[in-house]
Design an enzyme around this catalytic site. Sequence first.
Site, mmCIF file in Angstrom:
data_model
loop_
_atom_site.group_PDB
_atom_site.id
_atom_site.type_symbol
_atom_site.label_atom_id
_atom_site.label_comp_id
_atom_site.label_asym_id
_atom_site.label_seq_id
_atom_site.Cartn_x
_atom_site.Cartn_y
_atom_site.Cartn_z
ATOM 1 N N THR A 1 39.779 17.985 -16.663
ATOM 2 C CA THR A 1 41.121 17.850 -16.086
ATOM 3 C C THR A 1 41.992 19.071 -16.351
ATOM 4 O O THR A 1 43.113 19.150 -15.841
ATOM 5 C CB THR A 1 41.838 16.609 -16.665
ATOM 6 O OG1 THR A 1 41.982 16.770 -18.083
ATOM 7 C CG2 THR A 1 41.065 15.342 -16.371
ATOM 8 N N GLN B 1 42.783 23.442 -16.795
ATOM 9 C CA GLN B 1 42.708 24.627 -15.934
ATOM 10 C C GLN B 1 41.274 25.116 -15.765
ATOM 11 O O GLN B 1 40.774 25.250 -14.639
ATOM 12 C CB GLN B 1 43.552 25.758 -16.540
ATOM 13 C CG GLN B 1 43.342 27.096 -15.864
ATOM 14 C CD GLN B 1 43.996 28.266 -16.583
ATOM 15 O OE1 GLN B 1 44.939 28.828 -16.053
ATOM 16 N NE2 GLN B 1 43.497 28.641 -17.755
ATOM 17 N N ALA C 1 39.932 20.223 -25.539
ATOM 18 C CA ALA C 1 40.619 20.577 -26.784
ATOM 19 C C ALA C 1 42.090 20.241 -26.646
ATOM 20 O O ALA C 1 42.603 20.069 -25.537
ATOM 21 C CB ALA C 1 40.476 22.068 -27.083
ATOM 22 N N SER D 1 44.881 22.290 -26.691
ATOM 23 C CA SER D 1 44.816 23.743 -26.532
ATOM 24 C C SER D 1 46.162 24.444 -26.538
ATOM 25 O O SER D 1 46.220 25.651 -26.305
ATOM 26 C CB SER D 1 44.078 24.078 -25.227
ATOM 27 O OG SER D 1 44.727 23.462 -24.133
ATOM 28 N N THR E 1 38.066 31.037 -28.864
ATOM 29 C CA THR E 1 39.336 31.608 -28.412
ATOM 30 C C THR E 1 39.728 32.836 -29.210
ATOM 31 O O THR E 1 39.375 32.976 -30.391
ATOM 32 C CB THR E 1 40.455 30.559 -28.538
ATOM 33 O OG1 THR E 1 41.726 31.166 -28.246
ATOM 34 C CG2 THR E 1 40.531 30.001 -29.949
ATOM 35 N N GLU F 1 42.553 33.293 -30.327
ATOM 36 C CA GLU F 1 43.486 32.863 -31.368
ATOM 37 C C GLU F 1 42.803 32.776 -32.740
ATOM 38 O O GLU F 1 43.481 32.678 -33.757
ATOM 39 C CB GLU F 1 44.099 31.505 -31.009
ATOM 40 C CG GLU F 1 45.096 31.553 -29.859
ATOM 41 C CD GLU F 1 46.417 32.227 -30.226
ATOM 42 O OE1 GLU F 1 46.760 32.238 -31.429
ATOM 43 O OE2 GLU F 1 47.095 32.732 -29.325
ATOM 44 N N TYR G 1 45.790 25.382 -34.264
ATOM 45 C CA TYR G 1 44.866 25.478 -33.133
ATOM 46 C C TYR G 1 43.783 26.514 -33.424
ATOM 47 O O TYR G 1 42.586 26.260 -33.241
ATOM 48 C CB TYR G 1 45.632 25.847 -31.867
ATOM 49 C CG TYR G 1 44.757 26.260 -30.707
ATOM 50 C CD1 TYR G 1 43.973 25.326 -30.035
ATOM 51 C CD2 TYR G 1 44.713 27.581 -30.280
ATOM 52 C CE1 TYR G 1 43.168 25.700 -28.965
ATOM 53 C CE2 TYR G 1 43.910 27.963 -29.215
ATOM 54 C CZ TYR G 1 43.141 27.027 -28.560
ATOM 55 O OH TYR G 1 42.348 27.399 -27.514
ATOM 56 N N LYS H 1 39.790 25.785 -33.853
ATOM 57 C CA LYS H 1 38.828 26.456 -32.986
ATOM 58 C C LYS H 1 37.798 27.235 -33.802
ATOM 59 O O LYS H 1 36.619 27.316 -33.426
ATOM 60 C CB LYS H 1 39.555 27.395 -32.023
ATOM 61 C CG LYS H 1 40.069 26.730 -30.763
ATOM 62 C CD LYS H 1 38.927 26.300 -29.846
ATOM 63 C CE LYS H 1 39.418 25.845 -28.492
ATOM 64 N NZ LYS H 1 38.306 25.435 -27.610
#
Length: 329
Positions: A9, A11, A79, A81, A124, A126, A152, A156
């Site tokens: 669901t 992006q 996640a 996110s 990621t 991040e 986050y 991750k």
Amino acid sequence: MRALVTGITGQDGGHLAELLLAQGYEVFGLIRGQHNPKRHAVREEFPAVTLLEGDLTDPTSLIRAVEMAAPDELYNLAAISHVGYSFKNPALTAEVTGKGVLNLLEAVRVTGRGGLTRFYQASTSEMFGGLDYNRPGRGYAEDSLFHPRSPYGVAKLYGHWTAKNYRESYGMFVSCGILFNHEGERRGVEFVTRKITDGVARIEAGLQDAIELGDLWPKRDWGYAGDYVRGMWQMLQHPTPEDFVLATGVTHSIEDFLARAFAEIGVDDWRPYVRQNPEYMRPAEVDILLGDPSKAEALLGWRRDVDFQGLVRRMVAHDRELVSGRVPA
């Protein structure tokens, strides 16, 4: 080929479903909750996708989904996110974004598909948290040091190392994509880039006066989500499971993004239309994230088609159409 996509669901899930269906895959999407408000939108856009109910915090539901889908490829994009949200809900972020990876890998292993299913883990940038000063000006690569600066990023990183451990311990085909910031028309309006382009379109239409943002100086390596999702697929077509950075190798500040977005509607000075709100400022901010995609370019033949200006133009054009009612939400 059969593929199971978690986070369908979101992006990236939307872009990936589009890509896989175009390649002739039978696509299964994991969706959380019987009354998920995004279920209808996914069914409308992708009627060929089979939706399976499951939750990354519920191992039994993941085992059932893996058994039903029997995937040749599994893309874990699910996640919590949003970096800002993770500061407000760190425990939930850890359970979903971190431990959820463990639950999903274990579901693949215990169902006997460890040697049959190629697994993509969405890692990621991040996880890095700032510049690697051993590589000045070159950006982060696959072997750079990690120093996450948000719940986050920490969650991750747990998922990233768990994925690598399953690859090394059980011989599973597990590839981690360390993706830098990638945006597009499907991005949620809670994320800064889409908040800007949506705000620009609404300001032009007279529907709002200003955009409220946090810090404007951070720099990010921004690319187009459609290009990056293609890179995910390429990783699972590679002969060996490895980790790959996907990035543009160029950074732009939030101020740069604002200037480019407002220029699309003929506004030269964006400052009168932007207000800084302390509510959107994070306890720990990452100054700059710059990636080095050399490995992916050399081994996968990955290339990006959309540059920074093209990305902003595409997003602003979409939101102008959306605000005008010329395209459906």
